[in-house]
Design a protein around this motif. Structure first.
Motif, PDB file in Angstrom:
ATOM      1  N   UNK A  55       0.857  -1.324   0.074  1.00 30.12           N
ATOM      2  CA  UNK A  55       0.009   0.055   0.119  1.00 30.12           C
ATOM      3  C   UNK A  55       0.960   1.418   0.074  1.00 30.12           C
ATOM      4  N   UNK A  56       0.095   2.327  -0.510  1.00 29.50           N
ATOM      5  CA  UNK A  56       1.103   3.533  -0.442  1.00 29.50           C
ATOM      6  C   UNK A  56       1.198   4.132   0.713  1.00 29.50           C
ATOM      7  N   UNK A  57       2.768   4.442   1.062  1.00 30.86           N
ATOM      8  CA  UNK A  57       3.197   4.910   2.421  1.00 30.86           C
ATOM      9  C   UNK A  57       3.613   3.654   3.250  1.00 30.86           C
ATOM     10  N   UNK A  58       3.585   2.548   2.591  1.00 32.27           N
ATOM     11  CA  UNK A  58       4.086   1.349   3.593  1.00 32.27           C
ATOM     12  C   UNK A  58       5.311   0.922   3.129  1.00 32.27           C
ATOM     13  N   UNK A  59       6.282   0.527   3.905  1.00 31.94           N
ATOM     14  CA  UNK A  59       7.542  -0.013   3.400  1.00 31.94           C
ATOM     15  C   UNK A  59       7.368  -1.076   2.460  1.00 31.94           C
TER      16      UNK A  59
END
Length: 117
Positions: A55-59
């Motif tokens: 997901x966007x923003x997840x490493x």
């Protein structure tokens, strides 16, 4: 100095793989003469599977593995663990290799530090 990281847990669900790779990357950046080796075992072998989507923003562990390799680090996967999880037939991050316990044993005796996350 030779530093060996041994990972056993799945790459997602806890931050152990994330933190191990963060430290590996910091060693490569701040101590360029340090040899960094990462051996993935058990569910950790899935950390080297290519084309991970997070997901966007997840490493993203794949990007971190690629970074370690790009900076001269070595990443190897336990062959038996890969077979047990069906990973041997999946595309891996470029530069990551399926390996053996003999290789892990060799890396172990050559290492100055061994970190198990």
């Amino acid at each position: 100095m030779n530093v060996l990281f041994i990972r056993n847990d799945a790459p997602y669900g806890s931050e152990k793989t994330y933190n191990a790779l963060r430290l590996a990357m910091a060693l490569q950046k701040d101590h360029p003469g340090t040899s960094v080796r990462v051996f993935l075992m058990a569910d950790a072998v899935t950390a080297a599977i290519s084309a991970q989507v997070t997901p966007q923003g997840y490493y993203n562990i794949e990007r971190m593995v690629k970074s370690v390799i790009a900076k001269g680090g070595a990443v190897k996967l336990c062959g038996t663990c890969c077979e047990a999880r069906g990973v041997k037939s999946l595309p891996l991050v470029e530069g990551a290799e399926v390996s053996t316990m003999s290789q892990l044993a060799q890396w172990t005796v050559e290492s100055d530090r061994i970190l198990v996350f």
